[in-house]
Motif scaffolding. Structure first.
Motif, PDB file in Angstrom:
ATOM      1  N   THR A   1       0.819  -1.214   0.000  1.00 26.66           N
ATOM      2  CA  THR A   1       0.000   0.000   0.000  1.00 26.66           C
ATOM      3  C   THR A   1       0.852   1.264   0.000  1.00 26.66           C
ATOM      4  N   SER A   2       2.149   1.118   0.381  1.00 25.52           N
ATOM      5  CA  SER A   2       3.016   2.291   0.426  1.00 25.52           C
ATOM      6  C   SER A   2       4.469   1.848   0.333  1.00 25.52           C
ATOM      7  N   ILE A   3       5.276   2.634  -0.420  1.00 24.02           N
ATOM      8  CA  ILE A   3       6.705   2.385  -0.526  1.00 24.02           C
ATOM      9  C   ILE A   3       7.457   3.701  -0.390  1.00 24.02           C
ATOM     10  N   ASP A   4       8.399   3.769   0.551  1.00 21.93           N
ATOM     11  CA  ASP A   4       9.316   4.909   0.601  1.00 21.93           C
ATOM     12  C   ASP A   4      10.714   4.388   0.900  1.00 21.93           C
ATOM     13  N   LYS A   5      11.668   5.268   1.126  1.00 21.86           N
ATOM     14  CA  LYS A   5      13.059   4.833   1.268  1.00 21.86           C
ATOM     15  C   LYS A   5      13.322   4.077   2.566  1.00 21.86           C
ATOM     16  N   ASP A   6      12.430   4.204   3.549  1.00 21.74           N
ATOM     17  CA  ASP A   6      12.640   3.576   4.851  1.00 21.74           C
ATOM     18  C   ASP A   6      11.834   2.303   5.073  1.00 21.74           C
ATOM     19  N   ASN A   7      10.667   2.213   4.472  1.00 20.80           N
ATOM     20  CA  ASN A   7       9.840   1.026   4.716  1.00 20.80           C
ATOM     21  C   ASN A   7       8.833   0.780   3.597  1.00 20.80           C
ATOM     22  N   VAL A   8       8.321  -0.430   3.622  1.00 19.59           N
ATOM     23  CA  VAL A   8       7.226  -0.818   2.731  1.00 19.59           C
ATOM     24  C   VAL A   8       6.065  -1.238   3.620  1.00 19.59           C
ATOM     25  N   ILE A   9       4.907  -0.660   3.383  1.00 19.16           N
ATOM     26  CA  ILE A   9       3.725  -0.981   4.181  1.00 19.16           C
ATOM     27  C   ILE A   9       2.779  -1.825   3.334  1.00 19.16           C
ATOM     28  N   LEU A  10       2.225  -2.866   3.967  1.00 19.39           N
ATOM     29  CA  LEU A  10       1.353  -3.777   3.242  1.00 19.39           C
ATOM     30  C   LEU A  10       0.087  -4.065   4.041  1.00 19.39           C
ATOM     31  N   ASP A  11      -0.981  -4.383   3.337  1.00 18.59           N
ATOM     32  CA  ASP A  11      -2.201  -4.903   3.954  1.00 18.59           C
ATOM     33  C   ASP A  11      -2.158  -6.426   3.887  1.00 18.59           C
ATOM     34  N   ILE A  12      -2.538  -7.063   4.980  1.00 22.42           N
ATOM     35  CA  ILE A  12      -2.601  -8.521   5.005  1.00 22.42           C
ATOM     36  C   ILE A  12      -3.912  -8.969   4.369  1.00 22.42           C
ATOM     37  N   LEU A  13      -3.809  -9.747   3.303  1.00 20.00           N
ATOM     38  CA  LEU A  13      -4.997 -10.226   2.601  1.00 20.00           C
ATOM     39  C   LEU A  13      -5.485 -11.562   3.143  1.00 20.00           C
ATOM     40  N   GLU A  14      -4.546 -12.456   3.444  1.00 23.30           N
ATOM     41  CA  GLU A  14      -4.926 -13.774   3.962  1.00 23.30           C
ATOM     42  C   GLU A  14      -3.722 -14.444   4.614  1.00 23.30           C
ATOM     43  N   SER A  15      -3.995 -15.343   5.517  1.00 16.58           N
ATOM     44  CA  SER A  15      -2.942 -16.162   6.105  1.00 16.58           C
ATOM     45  C   SER A  15      -2.809 -17.441   5.287  1.00 16.58           C
ATOM     46  N   VAL A  16      -1.607 -18.007   5.278  1.00 17.87           N
ATOM     47  CA  VAL A  16      -1.322 -19.203   4.493  1.00 17.87           C
ATOM     48  C   VAL A  16      -1.107 -20.372   5.446  1.00 17.87           C
ATOM     49  N   ASP A  17      -1.893 -21.417   5.267  1.00 15.85           N
ATOM     50  CA  ASP A  17      -1.826 -22.576   6.156  1.00 15.85           C
ATOM     51  C   ASP A  17      -1.072 -23.712   5.459  1.00 15.85           C
ATOM     52  N   ILE A  18       0.251 -23.595   5.445  1.00 13.49           N
ATOM     53  CA  ILE A  18       1.114 -24.623   4.860  1.00 13.49           C
ATOM     54  C   ILE A  18       2.214 -24.949   5.856  1.00 13.49           C
ATOM     55  N   LYS A  19       2.422 -26.239   6.120  1.00 14.12           N
ATOM     56  CA  LYS A  19       3.462 -26.656   7.059  1.00 14.12           C
ATOM     57  C   LYS A  19       4.794 -26.708   6.318  1.00 14.12           C
ATOM     58  N   ARG A  20       5.610 -25.694   6.523  1.00 13.26           N
ATOM     59  CA  ARG A  20       6.898 -25.594   5.825  1.00 13.26           C
ATOM     60  C   ARG A  20       8.025 -26.291   6.575  1.00 13.26           C
TER      61      ARG A  20
END
Length: 250
Positions: free
Chosen positions: A55-74
């Motif tokens: 949702t946002s990118i600048d020189k210090d950070n990238v901000i994101l919205d969480i759309l879904e959790s992933v249920d995979i046993k890695r």
């Protein structure tokens, strides 16, 4: 989809937001040239992962919205600790990369009698920093649920003390001809296992005796002599196949 690890404190499940900081910001914006609206995989280094939208990118950070959790046993339930007698630099890099890919939980660097490399264990040491970065990139590429730990440099004596905490320890040795890894792990209740691999010159006889004195199992990897970078990966793969998730055993 590109994958990144963030600290748990940077994931806000109440607001469904996530913040990426540090070197990954430059990689996302300058190398991948990601744009607002693109999706990334985010993992908290504790087996929790999410699909997120930038949702946002600048020189210090990238901000994101969480759309879904992933249920995979890695991650495997078996914790594999690989004790690596220090080899030369390029070999170490390959070992770290491949062990991360196959699922090793922790890599411990050990100064053995035949190690020809001396590395400071200080955090600022450039080699250590580079090796940690190699592990991180391999963890992203292989979609690990956590980043393997890199620890050391331990003396041989310190490594033996550390190994006493494991349920079982094995050490591949070119002079062992009969006992296989399969035989060593058969019938043993194991939650964590240590694998000790020597450097280019292998172990000295007195080191093998010391491993046996703490009830470590000296094993064969077959009739052919493997290089240290091959032995580490082969031994770990066999253990994970026999006891865990490589080959679909779980």
């Amino acid at each position: 989809m590109d994958r990144f690890f963030v600290e748990k404190k940077n994931i806000n499940l109440e607001n469904n937001t996530c913040i990426i900081e540090g070197e990954d910001v430059k990689h996302i914006s300058k190398v991948l040239r990601c744009k607002i609206g693109e999706e990334l995989e985010i993992c908290d280094n504790d087996n929790n992962e999410y699909i997120c939208e930038i949702t946002s990118i600048d020189k210090d950070n990238v901000i994101l919205d969480i759309l879904e959790s992933v249920d995979i046993k890695r991650e495997s339930d078996l914790k594999v600790k690989l004790y690596q007698g220090l080899p030369k630099g390029p070999k170490m890099e390959m070992i770290l990369q491949k062990l991360t890919e196959i699922g090793v939980d922790e890599i411990i660097l050990v100064q053995t009698k035949r190690s020809v490399v001396n590395v400071s264990d200080k955090k600022e040491d450039k080699k250590i920093e580079r090796w940690e970065r190699i592990i991180y990139e391999a963890a992203k590429q292989s979609k690990r649920g956590k980043i393997p730990k890199l620890r050391g440099i331990l003396s041989f004596k310190e490594a033996l003390e550390d190994m006493k905490e494991n349920d079982l320890n094995i050490a591949p040795y070119e002079n062992e001809r009969t006992k296989s890894i399969k035989q060593a792990v058969k019938g043993v209740d194991i939650n964590n296992i240590g694998i000790f691999v020597g450097p280019e010159g292998g172990f000295e006889d007195i080191e093998i005796k010391s491993i046996e004195e703490i009830k470590g199992q000296v094993v064969s990897l077959g009739p052919r002599i493997l290089r240290t970078e091959t032995a580490s990966v082969v031994a770990s793969s066999i253990v994970l196949y026999e006891l865990s998730d490589i080959g679909g055993n779980e």
